[in-house]
Design an enzyme around this catalytic site. Structure first.
Site, PDB file in Angstrom:
ATOM      1  N   SER A 147       0.829  -1.210   0.000  1.00  0.00           N
ATOM      2  CA  SER A 147       0.000   0.000   0.000  1.00  0.00           C
ATOM      3  C   SER A 147       0.861   1.256   0.000  1.00  0.00           C
ATOM      4  CB  SER A 147      -0.920   0.012   1.224  1.00  0.00           C
ATOM      5  OG  SER A 147      -0.159   0.079   2.420  1.00  0.00           O
ATOM      6  N   ASP A 295       1.202  -5.691  10.510  1.00  0.00           N
ATOM      7  CA  ASP A 295       2.221  -5.301  11.484  1.00  0.00           C
ATOM      8  C   ASP A 295       1.968  -5.849  12.889  1.00  0.00           C
ATOM      9  OD1 ASP A 295       3.838  -4.003   9.707  1.00  0.00           O
ATOM     10  OD2 ASP A 295       3.114  -1.987  10.163  1.00  0.00           O
ATOM     11  N   LYS A 322       9.480  -7.555   4.647  1.00  0.00           N
ATOM     12  CA  LYS A 322       9.627  -6.488   5.643  1.00  0.00           C
ATOM     13  C   LYS A 322      11.107  -6.367   6.048  1.00  0.00           C
ATOM     14  CE  LYS A 322       5.195  -5.389   6.268  1.00  0.00           C
ATOM     15  NZ  LYS A 322       4.643  -4.021   6.197  1.00  0.00           N
ATOM     16  N   ARG A 371      10.099  -5.034  15.257  1.00  0.00           N
ATOM     17  CA  ARG A 371       8.893  -5.725  15.711  1.00  0.00           C
ATOM     18  C   ARG A 371       9.211  -7.111  16.282  1.00  0.00           C
ATOM     19  NH1 ARG A 371       5.376  -2.037  15.020  1.00  0.00           N
ATOM     20  NH2 ARG A 371       5.256  -0.797  13.103  1.00  0.00           N
TER      21      ARG A 371
END
Length: 412
Positions: A147, A295, A322, A371
């Site tokens: 996106s 996420d 990612k 993360r």
């Protein structure tokens, strides 16, 4: 390396959340495109936002920009630099950045008339970008990859003569992030429309707006780690989160409903979200399509592993590209807890219920992924955990470890 252990199994804390880097980075690009007629309150202090701010401040006097690990920054700058009327730049980043694909965006920009060359492997950074004013005002782009490509085109559309029409091909991934961009542009007075049925976005040319203020909300992705801590605590555990709105443009605000299934109740009052563990989870298997909220996948998998709840997650196709291959990283590091997960395809992850969590004998690797560090930290509610390269959290949440000291024992 940082060492974590349980301080009190019944949590009670107040946390002022870090601000959203997604909102911050969009606000910075729009502020620059719309001639600095925007004032930004509560800008994120994340590495990604600092990298973008530095690049936007210096691009006119520099011919090389290195954004490090900042993927959003790289994608937004690719489109931003391509539509500048003059100038030439080498846009590069870390070794991992050079492994992250950019072809879909470059192809779209080239079709519009942008002058972009690959300086290494085709389809990947680094890029040489020659600014040009000869940019068409229609483009088609694959909507199923990232996106951020589409958001970048939406924002630079304001500075294209005659505006920009973006046709989206295929299933749209991470739709809430597109809607975030749409909402922020609309609130600033930019003419923007999205027809999801026709998969068409229309942006009007707009090079300046009346003086506007953008207030950056707290980061709902960051909030997920506090939800996980509450879920892994005793019944009655509670955390108050400051800085989040009652209604949010961030897609990751959906974690309220995800963690409700894991026994965590959310309530809002006077600028504060209160998270309370009201029960142990009743379900054996958490089934979710996370294509709009990728996420929070790592956070949810780790929380469920600690609770003995199985997972069946789909919509994970973006996790391979990612900061690291997050599906592989989850498999590797949960195995250290004696938890096994299966990845039957690039978009699906499965974990059986009622697996017994063991204390890991090795430190948790972070793979230079913020993360990974933050998703695994809450498991210290169940077992002592050591996490390597803890500094990676500065990419999105620099104060994470200091905040975590309110609920866990944190030492080096």
């Amino acid at each position: 390396m940082i060492h974590l252990s349980d301080k009190n199994s019944k949590i009670d804390a107040v946390i002022e959340l870090t601000r959203s880097k997604s909102e911050s980075n969009r606000a910075l690009i729009l502020k620059t495109l719309l001639k600095d007629s925007i004032h930004i309150n509560n800008l994120s202090d994340s590495d990604d936002t600092k990298a973008l701010m530095e690049a936007l401040n210096e691009y006119q006097d520099s011919d090389e920009i290195n954004v490090g690990h900042a993927g959003t920054t790289f994608r937004f700058l690719t489109a931003f630099l391509a539509i500048q009327p003059a100038g030439s730049w080498i846009l590069t980043g870390s070794e991992r950045m050079k492994e992250r694909p950019i072809k879909v965006m470059v192809d779209a920009l080239r079709i519009m008339g942008a002058k972009i060359e690959y300086l290494g492997k085709d389809g990947f950074p680094p890029l040489k970008i020659q600014g040009t004013s000869f940019i068409s005002n229609e483009v088609s782009i694959d909507a199923g990859v990232s996106s951020q490509y589409i958001s970048a085109l939406m924002m630079v559309g304001t500075n294209i003569q005659g505006g920009l029409k973006i046709r989206l091909d295929g299933k749209i991934t991470s739709l809430p992030y597109l809607m975030m961009t749409f909402s922020m542009m609309e609130e600033l007075g930019v003419g923007v429309s999205i027809d999801l049925e026709e998969q068409l976005i229309t942006i009007e040319e707009k090079r300046k707006v009346a003086n506007q203020v953008v207030n950056i909300e707290g980061d709902w992705s960051a909030a997920s780690y506090w939800y996980s801590l509450v879920a892994l605590g005793e019944i009655g555990s509670q955390i108050k989160l400051l800085g989040l709105n009652q209604t949010s443009r961030q897609g990751d605000a959906r974690i309220k409903s995800y963690f409700e299934q894991l026994g965590v109740e959310s309530s809002f009052d006077v600028g504060t979200w209160t998270l309370t563990k009201i029960s142990e989870p009743e379900l054996k298997l958490l089934q979710l399509d996370l294509s709009d909220t990728p996420d929070v996948a790592q956070t949810l998998v780790c929380a469920c592993a600690g609770l003995g709840v199985g997972v069946d997650f789909t919509g994970l196709h973006t996790l391979r590209i990612k900061e690291t291959d997050r599906l592989m990283a989850l498999q590797n590091e949960l195995e250290k807890f004696n938890i096994r997960i299966e990845v039957p395809s690039n978009h699906q992850l499965f974990m059986k219920a009622e697996q017994v969590l063991s204390e890991p004998k090795e430190a948790i690797a972070t793979y230079k992924d913020h993360r990974m560090a933050m998703a695994f930290a809450p498991l210290a509610m169940k077992a002592k955990v050591a996490i390597e390269h803890e500094e990676v959290v500065s990419k999105s949440y620099p104060s994470f470890w200091n905040d975590l000291k309110k609920v866990l024992n944190v030492g080096s």
